[in-house]
Structures are given as structure tokens and as C-alpha cells.
Design an enzyme around this catalytic site. Sequence first.
Site, short mmCIF file in Angstrom:
data_model
loop_
_atom_site.label_atom_id
_atom_site.label_comp_id
_atom_site.label_asym_id
_atom_site.label_seq_id
_atom_site.Cartn_x
_atom_site.Cartn_y
_atom_site.Cartn_z
CE LYS A 1 56.78 83.62 -4.42
NZ LYS A 1 57.82 83.42 -3.80
CB SER B 1 60.15 80.51 -3.00
OG SER B 1 58.77 80.46 -4.29
#
Length: 236
Positions: free
Chosen positions: A206, A163
Site C-alpha cells: 500500500k 481498511s
Amino acid sequence: KNHKVTLSDEALMRIINEYTREAGVRNLRREITRLHRRIAKEVLEKDKKVINVTCNNLEKYLDKAKFRPDKQKEKAPRVGIVNGLAWTSVGGTTLEVQAIRMEGKGKLTLTGKLGEVMKESASVAYSFVRSQREAFDLENNFNEKYDIHLHFPEGAVPKDGPSAGIAITTALISAISHREIRQDVAMTGEITITGEVLPIGGVKEKVIGAHRVGITNVILPYDNGSDVEELPKEVK
């Protein structure tokens, strides 16, 4: 009934962030119970009727914090420093990517206790940046004139997972071209060697992690658009 105890919102947030760090609330309950036991002792010894617990006197009751607070992001733009986002077992957090260029012969150095997936991401990002030199208005033959060092701070924390690709790509372009990057922006997404950005997991965690450290803008892969609906209103 004869005693009044108050716990400020700021002190409660500090207990959550600096004394517990867990996915659930079991340890939070333990810490608050411990806090009240200390208060009960103080009431008995000093016959206090009103006790206000704030950030200023929290350590008096709970001792020193067990975890360092997340570093609040500075606002001034910087060269070669990009805020990525990471998912951990206790929620989301920011992952700083740092890049510098030096005179050399095109060597790419990676440091910061990286797993194989992260090493691959860095290699893919570097190849993509080289292939798109003209599009990003980069210096001719930069890959023959400069060595690049990519560093992921917090060296004791293992870093792996697909990511960080766009954060690495942005850090590379910034370091090579000496363009500044806004520090109130964070980004997450994996990049392919042809420049596509792939969707990632853990969007809610996140983004909340980014919000906690003062990030005001988050860049997500287009295919994660549906995940934005799950974000709390105050974070969105």
C-alpha cells in the site's frame, strides 16, 4: 556488437506500470522481448546502428498502453476527498473516497460497487462521527438536516476489505464541516464504533502504491508500526 540499444529508466517504468501490471515479472520479460524483436526488425529494414527507446517513442515499438497510468495526486487541498489505500493482487494502489453533503433528512447513500465489509465500514464511520459531533466541532443535528453521499470511484472495480474506515471517517467529517483535506496524504486503517483504529495487512504494498502516485505522507494504524521496518529506504 555493432548496434547500440538503450532503454531509459522512465520507459522501463512505463512498461511496468502501463503494459504489465502483475505480481511477478513474466509479462514484463515478454514485453521487453517483444520490444527487442521490433527493434531487430527496424535494424534489418533501416540499417540503424543506434536506437534509444524513451517514453516518447515507446508506443512505436509496443503499441498503445494496456493499462491506464495511476493518476498522480493533485496537491491543492479539497473538501470531502480523501486518499485511502487498497491492496490488490498486483500490488498496492490508492483508493479515493469522496463525500458530499446536501440538504435532506439524514440519509446516507453509498455508491461504487462495494462489498459488505465496505458497507459496514461506512455505516460504522457514520455512527462514530455522529457520536463524536462535539469533539469534531460539527453542526448541531447535521444528521437531520443533511443527506450524505459517499462515493468510491472506479465503479467497475469491486471494493471490499477492512481498511478504509479512517478514510471514510475523515471524508465524512470534511464534507459535513466543509474543512479541506490535504491531497498529499493517504491513510489506511479500520475504525471501530468506539473510535479505535485496528491494524491492517499489506502495508508495504500500500505504501509503495502511494509513493508511486506522489503521496508524501501516509497515516497507518499504531499497531502496524513494526511493518514500517519492511519498507524500502527510498520509500520511507
